[in-house]
Design a protein around this motif. Structure first.
Motif: not given
Lengths: 619, 619
Positions: A312-314, A504-514, A517, B377, B617
């Motif tokens: 999830y580091e994206l 599209t909503v990001p996965d809630r663990r994807a910190d960089a794009i919290r 959409v 993490r 995603d």
């Protein structure tokens, strides 16, 4: 066909002959034509201009000085021969699609140069022959010698399978014999810092029927993961030497190295019936797809060592997402699709091709991205060169000829056969023949979602037509629609995939794009470019207005039939109803150097948790 | 005193003699004691163990083999002498604070080694003398020769000012004479790839009264920004050679290089009365503080080239935020505070010291962080070594002795004087003398917000006591409270700063932390560590519950008087009222290797914009 397992291989689906599939129109015909008419000739000009061909001439004894491309710090790249080989592979597939005297003449010249450069003992690497004194295998970690031979093999396989021309195959088998003598089962242990030869050796075994190439691939796969190369600058995982291939639980290290290695692992696994090895690759892929793949199908979160990030580091801005990594993910997913028949791999190919791969090449076909971030800030648009502008070539030019060979062979990836029938994985206007079945597939994909399959010829027995239903489409049933029946010529089947706009909503663990959409439609990820945003505001000041609906907008200014999206946004001072134009991500950076973003902040009132509203800090 | 402008310098505030300030108790006395009793002796042991002292002995003609620390790829670091000098600077300040026979004996040994290593012609650099054949200045880009001399000068200045011991000063002036002969006003143009000598030369001019050192500093500042070094691997900005120092509008390139250079620019500007140069540094600082500084005061967003990021590119996970960068920001902000008198610079020093600097050293005083991310993490906690564990030393050990010299001189930064009175910038239990004024400052800062200033001695004329009101405290009036009056011994002034818990919202342009909040209290930034979170859930699954209030919690388990914060959170399945313990960021990673985060996602229901709720995603 790029990958062609033997009849004995343990796999679920069979590729079909490249000559039995033709893309005849639409989105992909446009791109294959551009590749053939612009990109590949441009590539030949660049190889001449930057010395890759002259370096091989030098190795053959010609006059001159080695024109090693260097990075700006003066490091010399030892792997430039591979760009010639990738280009030759592309031309091989192209000439198999249809004659072209200019391309053929260029290829003749290149093949002659390659053959002449090979030493009498079979060794072939212009850098070692000319620059480092001709002693082979002195720097397995950084030297890329096996890697270059790998691409030579792949080119040889293309010319053999596509054209029945075995001149490169002769060169390749001699080069491999030189390696085999020193590193084969009775030789010393040695692996290349950059994997790639493993898959090439399996293909060479398939083409030649010689088991020893498979044995050498198996040996090289087995030698990895025992610290043979040492930690180097970035740790053993950088060159895939940190854990045995059949044990590593997750992907790690340099992305392209990991994916090329896993391609070889699948190739060997299916030929050897090694289910444990295949399972290891599938386990890694599963983790990768879930937690380390960008929305665009891109992979690689870190610039420093071109590596995967943590799960999830994206980061969208510092996404590395090398074009070659997206290409490698297509290569690996294709192998996994053949091995397992599971449609998720075809979904991954689609996502990567339409987004992370195609973004690597300009609409003109003559400029390339090496890295493919999902965001570029306004600040960068003010900079003169280098950031966010595609380049006609790179000092490390791995990506451009990689794009060429994938686009020239893209029709290989559309369909497969098995005992029961035909499976269509990717949609394009294409004519497909499998045995005594002939199909005509017609669609305006990806702009429109209707796919019609016409049965032009059929045997007098039932068979099954399988059509993948992309994960983004939930209107057509499961991941695969199967039609099993006795067919008649003239029958047709229609699949309606309904590419509605998705937010599209990001996965809630994807910190960089919290809190953001993204816009998608069909297989395409969209992005905002500043040129399509209200002139009064910077891209960073726009937020998605969830109260209004996005709308489809034709974008013939960029490409015929292209559908853009009008995105409802608010600016820095909420209250004004603004819109910004989103275009497919692959089409970004084709106008001016501009700010861009895929993930768009969702407009919200400030979080209620805030107890000290005057306090706000950058980070 | 670390920075001591001449009487002619054009600046607003005057430092006070180091001997006139003593930290007598509380938070900072604890840290200065730990530094003196543990960290500095540990540093000497490490310098012995890793060869830094032996290398200088080799340069002096001793036997043995150069013990160059290398990175894991085998690159040899040419700058290890500087660690000896930084350590000597720390010891100089320490011995000025009070005698210590063991430290003094260690320093005697080190000084002897340094003096013996110097060549008869004044040149001094063990790496060049022993490893590269003794030809000076052959690699200005990477050689760090001026940089090492810079740290030698700083050590010499400390021993001169603090102890009146000029042995190192003699060595330093001879080393500078060697540089001056080749690169001075009548010499060839040359600048070091790593700035640092500029500020050191200005200090040397101040200490010796020799104008030529100032002239050399001015020359070196002026030579930058004209591409003298070439682009190198990371572009000219990496070594601050991309734009002239007085022209560059924003910070760029390698963080420590930029900040050290700007320290030298301020030093030169105040001595030369060069207002344009000072304005250039202030302009860069302003941009830096607004758009490229982490909440912790840390700076540097990129691992690849240890560089600043784009504006608002502030990833918490991949924050580089080198300890040396935070230290350099304190050095620069202090110079700007002296030059301008503006309290924002003291605020910046406070933020950096309590957070980004102190996180660089363990509570035990013997382990260090080189990089200081704001998030780690759970995945990383499973890895054996290297990530998130402080180390007793580093192959590139710039940070540990940099911490030592800053902590040993931290009392220098507390107060200043000017014609009208005394300015208190940082709060600690301290006794301060300025001329015929004596003050006793008493506080339990940072845990409690009351500061009492007792006037112990005062002249018979009015003067002004100025007390900074930190930006985080809005209860006490403006950025500075001034008390101007005729004082009497026995008077006291109380400042109540009320460090309530603050829930901080990021700037909306800070993409990487959108939708998160952070906890602060007083000057301290807080973080969650997994060990203090509910055992049933991973740290990545927790979100801030804005419906409940955070609470103060004493944390004597980590440090006497420490205040932690109990943070209301929800887990992966909302509905359960959970709490997680936040501790000051500087105290993280002192228990086990664990997940950590400063920025905490704010719990919200999903954005309404979402039109396809099944689609999600990773990135």
């Amino acid at each position: 066909m790029s990958v062609w397992p033997t009849a004995a291989a343990k796999q679920r689906l069979c590729p079909i002959e490249a000559s039995d599939v033709e893309i005849v129109g639409g989105f992909w015909a446009r791109r294959q034509r551009l590749n053939r008419e612009k990109t590949i000739p441009h590539g030949f000009a660049q190889l001449q201009r930057h010395g890759e061909l002259d370096n091989l001439r030098l190795a053959a004894g010609g006059p001159g000085r080695y024109q090693a491309e260097t990075d700006s710090g003066g490091s010399t790249f030892p792997f430039l021969d591979s760009d010639v080989y990738k280009w030759l592979e592309a031309v091989g597939w192209e000439l198999a699609r249809g004659a072209d005297p200019v391309l053929a003449a260029a290829a003749e010249e290149a093949i002659g140069v390659v053959a002449a450069a090979q030493r009498p003992d079979g060794y072939l690497n212009s850098y070692v022959q000319v620059v480092t004194g001709g002693v082979p295998y002195g720097d397995l970690a950084w030297g890329h010698e096996f890697y270059c031979v790998a691409h030579l093999i792949q080119a040889a396989v293309a010319w053999h399978r596509g054209l029945g021309d075995d001149r490169l195959l002769t060169v390749a088998t001699r080069a491999v014999a030189h390696i085999d003598a020193e590193f084969g089962v009775r030789g010393r242990p040695g692996i290349d810092g950059h994997p790639g030869i493993e898959m090439a050796l399996v293909e060479l075994a398939r083409v030649t029927g010689e088991e020893r190439y498979l044995a050498l691939a198996e040996r090289m796969l087995g030698l990895r993961g025992h610290g043979l190369i040492g930690p180097g600058r970035f740790g053993s995982e950088y060159w895939q030497d940190h854990e045995p291939v059949r044990e590593a639980a997750t992907v790690a290290g340099h992305v392209v190295r990991q994916l090329y290695l896993d391609c070889g692992a699948v190739d060997a696994a299916v030929e050897l019936g090694d289910e444990e090895l295949l399972a290891a690759v599938r386990r890694r892929w599963s983790d990768l797809a879930r937690s380390r793949t960008y929305l665009t199908g891109g992979m690689g979160s870190r610039h420093r060592d071109e590596a995967f990030g943590d799960p999830y580091e994206l980061p969208p801005d510092r996404a590395y997402t090398e074009t070659c990594a997206a290409i490698a993910s297509v290569m690996l997913a294709w192998r996994l699709l053949l091995a397992t028949g599971e449609p998720e791999y075809a979904d991954a190919i689609e996502r990567a091709m339409y987004n992370g791969v195609l973004s690597g090449i300009s609409l003109s076909g003559e400029e390339f991205f090496y890295i493919n971030p999902l965001q570029r800030r306004t600040h960068r648009a003010a900079e003169p060169v280098g950031h966010g502008r595609r380049a006609p070539w790179y000092p490390c030019a791995c990506c451009p000829p990689n794009l060429m060979r994938l686009l020239s062979s893209w029709h290989h990836y559309l369909a497969t056969g098995d005992e029961g029938g035909i499976q269509i994985h990717q949609y394009a206007d294409a004519d497909v023949t499998v045995g005594d079945v002939r199909l005509a597939i017609r669609t305006e994909y990806p702009w429109q979602g209707r796919v019609t399959v016409h049965v032009l010829q059929t045997p007098d027995r039932p068979w099954t037509l399988s059509l993948r239903v992309p994960a983004w489409s939930r209107s057509a049933g499961g991941p695969v629609v199967q039609h099993s029946r006795q067919w008649n010529a003239g029958d047709s089947v229609v699949l309606d995939l309904e590419p509605v706009i998705r937010v599209t909503v990001p996965d809630r663990r994807a910190d960089a794009i919290r809190g953001c959409v993204a816009v998608e439609r069909g297989p395409l990820v969209y992005c905002l470019e500043a040129v399509d945003a209200p002139a009064s505001t910077e891209l960073e000041d726009l937020a998605w207005d969830g109260g209004r609906q996005p709308q489809e907008v034709p974008r013939p200014d960029l490409e015929p039939a292209m559908i853009g999206v009008s995105v409802p946004v608010v600016g820095a001072s909420p209250g004004e109803d603004l819109t910004a134009g989103a275009i497919p991500y692959f089409a970004w950076a084709n106008r001016r150097v501009d700010a861009m973003r895929v993930w768009i902040p969702a407009f919200t009132s400030e979080p209620e948790a805030r107890s000290n509203p005057a306090r706000s800090d950058p980070g």
